[in-house]
Design an enzyme around this catalytic site. Structure first.
Site, PDB file in Angstrom:
ATOM      1  N   HIS A   1      45.822  67.590  38.363  1.00  0.00           N
ATOM      2  CA  HIS A   1      46.716  68.260  39.312  1.00  0.00           C
ATOM      3  C   HIS A   1      46.110  68.316  40.704  1.00  0.00           C
ATOM      4  CE1 HIS A   1      44.228  71.914  39.293  1.00  0.00           C
ATOM      5  NE2 HIS A   1      44.143  71.763  37.978  1.00  0.00           N
TER       6      HIS A   1
ATOM      7  N   CYS B   1      40.493  71.500  33.960  1.00  0.00           N
ATOM      8  CA  CYS B   1      41.359  70.448  34.500  1.00  0.00           C
ATOM      9  C   CYS B   1      40.596  69.546  35.478  1.00  0.00           C
ATOM     10  CB  CYS B   1      42.555  71.062  35.210  1.00  0.00           C
ATOM     11  SG  CYS B   1      43.661  71.963  34.109  1.00  0.00           S
TER      12      CYS B   1
END
Length: 197
Positions: A157, A173
């Site tokens: 992301h 992440c």
């Protein structure tokens, strides 16, 4: 120095956004990085050990394209299915080995302006964090785009905090500059194979 950053980012990602460059302070948030001040004004810290890799060393084919996230060099590589596109982006990576997942998965969903909700373990570590940050909010930790992976809670992301790129700063992440995730988002598809090493 400012021109060096523009040139380096243009080469690495292919797209340069001036908003990301304006938000590149000397130090990142407390307890989120290994970054230290340079020894002098003439010394620059290298935040990523970027190197070009060959897809054949990590994938048997490029069906649907391929994404390789290298947590050691803090870089993400993308190859298109027809090999006409190769991109190399600097990334943020997980804070610790306990938060790092390695292996093979794929993109299962693509979301524009994703809503962020901390996991239960994140809330245990940081009870002061909000329960939700709506998509499109300027302080959304997922940035402007997210590629959801086949592993629960794992994403590739963007980020609202560009100081994190090139550092150990995430809860699991892989983070990219918003302009880089927007470019990757257009190229990757549901089904694109992903490998984290």
């Amino acid at each position: 120095m400012a021109n060096d950053k523009v040139d380096r980012r243009a080469i690495l990602g292919g797209v340069v956004g001036m908003a990301g460059l304006a938000a590149f302070p000397a130090l990142a948030q407390d307890a989120t990085t290994e970054f230290a001040q340079p020894a002098s004004a003439s010394v620059r810290n290298n935040t990523s050990s970027l190197r070009i890799l060959q897809w054949r060393d990590y994938f048997s084919n490029l069906n649907g394209g391929a994404i390789l996230a290298d947590t050691t060099s803090r870089a993400l590589h993308y190859w298109s299915a027809d090999e006409s596109i190769y991109r190399l982006y600097p990334t943020s990576v997980p804070l610790s080995e306990e938060l790092t997942r390695r292996g093979v998965t794929s993109v299962v969903q693509k979301v524009v302006n994703p809503t962020w909700r901390p996991t239960g373990s994140m809330k245990e570590r940081h009870p002061e964090w909000p329960d939700v940050v709506e998509g499109g909010s300027p302080d959304n930790p997922l940035g402007s785009r997210a590629l959801y992976l086949g592993w629960t809670y794992y994403r590739i992301h963007g980020t609202h905090d560009t100081r994190k790129i090139g550092r150990r700063s995430s809860n699991g992440c892989i983070g990219l500059y918003n302009e880089h995730i927007e470019e990757l988002f257009e190229m990757a598809q549901v089904g694109t194979q992903v490998r984290l090493i």
